[in-house]
Design a protein around this motif. Sequence first.
Motif, PDB file in Angstrom:
ATOM      1  N   UNK A   1       0.846  -1.190   0.000  1.00  0.00           N
ATOM      2  CA  UNK A   1       0.000   0.000   0.000  1.00  0.00           C
ATOM      3  C   UNK A   1       0.882   1.240   0.000  1.00  0.00           C
ATOM      4  N   UNK A   2       0.297   2.310  -0.462  1.00  0.00           N
ATOM      5  CA  UNK A   2       1.006   3.580  -0.342  1.00  0.00           C
ATOM      6  C   UNK A   2       0.914   4.066   1.110  1.00  0.00           C
ATOM      7  N   UNK A   3       1.866   4.873   1.480  1.00  0.00           N
ATOM      8  CA  UNK A   3       1.917   5.355   2.866  1.00  0.00           C
ATOM      9  C   UNK A   3       0.711   6.228   3.174  1.00  0.00           C
ATOM     10  N   UNK A   4       0.292   7.056   2.205  1.00  0.00           N
ATOM     11  CA  UNK A   4      -0.871   7.920   2.420  1.00  0.00           C
ATOM     12  C   UNK A   4      -2.131   7.092   2.642  1.00  0.00           C
ATOM     13  N   UNK A   5      -2.303   6.051   1.835  1.00  0.00           N
ATOM     14  CA  UNK A   5      -3.490   5.206   2.004  1.00  0.00           C
ATOM     15  C   UNK A   5      -3.462   4.469   3.334  1.00  0.00           C
ATOM     16  N   UNK A   6      -2.286   4.001   3.716  1.00  0.00           N
ATOM     17  CA  UNK A   6      -2.201   3.282   4.998  1.00  0.00           C
ATOM     18  C   UNK A   6      -2.519   4.208   6.166  1.00  0.00           C
ATOM     19  N   UNK A   7      -2.031   5.457   6.092  1.00  0.00           N
ATOM     20  CA  UNK A   7      -2.311   6.424   7.164  1.00  0.00           C
ATOM     21  C   UNK A   7      -3.798   6.730   7.219  1.00  0.00           C
TER      22      UNK A   7
ATOM     23  N   UNK B   1      12.084   4.985   9.603  1.00  0.00           N
ATOM     24  CA  UNK B   1      11.462   6.117   8.914  1.00  0.00           C
ATOM     25  C   UNK B   1      10.022   6.342   9.342  1.00  0.00           C
ATOM     26  N   UNK B   2       9.576   5.672  10.411  1.00  0.00           N
ATOM     27  CA  UNK B   2       8.167   5.747  10.795  1.00  0.00           C
ATOM     28  C   UNK B   2       7.781   7.178  11.167  1.00  0.00           C
ATOM     29  N   UNK B   3       8.510   7.781  12.124  1.00  0.00           N
ATOM     30  CA  UNK B   3       8.178   9.139  12.560  1.00  0.00           C
ATOM     31  C   UNK B   3       8.367  10.155  11.436  1.00  0.00           C
TER      32      UNK B   3
ATOM     33  N   UNK C   1       3.013  -3.239  11.522  1.00  0.00           N
ATOM     34  CA  UNK C   1       2.002  -3.249  10.458  1.00  0.00           C
ATOM     35  C   UNK C   1       2.359  -2.261   9.353  1.00  0.00           C
ATOM     36  N   UNK C   2       2.917  -1.123   9.735  1.00  0.00           N
ATOM     37  CA  UNK C   2       3.328  -0.113   8.763  1.00  0.00           C
ATOM     38  C   UNK C   2       4.439  -0.645   7.858  1.00  0.00           C
ATOM     39  N   UNK C   3       5.382  -1.363   8.445  1.00  0.00           N
ATOM     40  CA  UNK C   3       6.499  -1.896   7.655  1.00  0.00           C
ATOM     41  C   UNK C   3       6.011  -2.962   6.674  1.00  0.00           C
ATOM     42  N   UNK C   4       5.134  -3.859   7.159  1.00  0.00           N
ATOM     43  CA  UNK C   4       4.653  -4.939   6.301  1.00  0.00           C
ATOM     44  C   UNK C   4       3.741  -4.428   5.188  1.00  0.00           C
ATOM     45  N   UNK C   5       2.937  -3.403   5.500  1.00  0.00           N
ATOM     46  CA  UNK C   5       1.958  -2.935   4.518  1.00  0.00           C
ATOM     47  C   UNK C   5       2.574  -2.030   3.467  1.00  0.00           C
ATOM     48  N   UNK C   6       3.541  -1.203   3.865  1.00  0.00           N
ATOM     49  CA  UNK C   6       4.095  -0.215   2.928  1.00  0.00           C
ATOM     50  C   UNK C   6       5.498  -0.554   2.453  1.00  0.00           C
ATOM     51  N   UNK C   7       6.198  -1.409   3.186  1.00  0.00           N
ATOM     52  CA  UNK C   7       7.565  -1.736   2.804  1.00  0.00           C
ATOM     53  C   UNK C   7       8.576  -0.673   3.183  1.00  0.00           C
ATOM     54  N   UNK C   8       8.170   0.324   3.974  1.00  0.00           N
ATOM     55  CA  UNK C   8       9.097   1.375   4.392  1.00  0.00           C
ATOM     56  C   UNK C   8      10.013   0.862   5.501  1.00  0.00           C
TER      57      UNK C   8
END
Length: 369
Positions: A309-315, A344-346, A333-340
């Motif tokens: 997913x894109x980061x904007x959509x996940x947010x 870099x979370x904050x 969940x953020x890492x698995x969904x967006x691959x970021x």
Amino acid sequence: MRGFVMAKKDTYLALLRRGIDEKTAQILSDGGIKVGDLKTLDVETLINNYGLKKEIATSVLDSVKSGPRSSAKQRYLADVLSDSGDKKKVDKIEEQRFRREQKDLHAELLEKKEQLRIAKVEQFREKKLVMNRLGKTVELIVKLENTFDEEGKDEQRTKLRDQLETRGLEAARDHELLDLSGTPQDIVDFRRKIAPVLCMHACPDCGEEMDPRGGNVLDDMSDFMLICWDCENEFRAPMAQFVEDKLENGERIQIDPKKGPRLKVYQPPKKSDSLSVDDLIKRDLESTGASVAELEAAVEASKLSGGLMSIEDWIDQTIAAKGYIQAQEHREEFILATGAGATKFNKWMKKAGLYFNKQTGRWTRWEDR
């Protein structure tokens, strides 16, 4: 014969007073010479006639010519024992040793000074603790004595008397530790009998002193008024009257509603204008001249094929579901969904224009904070 012996003894004592050693003084006095005659002789005469060494003869003449003094003996011995009049050269090793000892002594003195300072601080701290404890004990004794005077039952008075005895011993111990003058009972008497008198108010009309605890006007509790029971005159304390005059005259701070704040007002963070992955794909497809349906199909296909997913959509999706985003709860969940990346979370949250609450540790929209 007797006069000769006396002259011999006087010469011997006179030479001793000038710092000459006993053996040399005995030799010269036995030779029948006088102190005045020694001043006219030279070194060679003393060497030849009295068998003295050259250094001793020179020192004898110097001592006789300089006269009697307190340090004559030390001067005579220094002249005899010294090899020459030149100043001795100091050995470098001895000089370095002396400087090292001097440095060590200086460091030791500094250490002793620091220890003394720490000891004074500790002593002051201990005295402060003892003084605070003595103050609390005195206040407790004051309360116990007031209760003891008002109590009518013998049983209760006996218990209070025992408590007073115990607290009195504690106060005496602290009083002795502080090395104060007088007794703890003097402090208690001052606290009970003298201090309340100093806090009394005087009536401005008749001058009668009154205890403010028993002179309050209880009818109107909105104002701090006192009443004199002799002349029945109501009055305020000077400080209360001063405050009341300020309130009545209106000399207070005026607030201008049109005036801006003194401190700088920070604007809420703006949403980042960076393009998401979907926008980038749409822009690339638009450059090829494809239709809207083809663009949407291509975007959906890119999501399905990529699996991220894109980061904007996940947010947007997470805030819509939870109302907030928290690192401890949503990082994995953020890492698995967006691959970021995990670090870099904050950064992504701040880039998306979210507001971080330091108390809760959550990221929210600025309008939902």
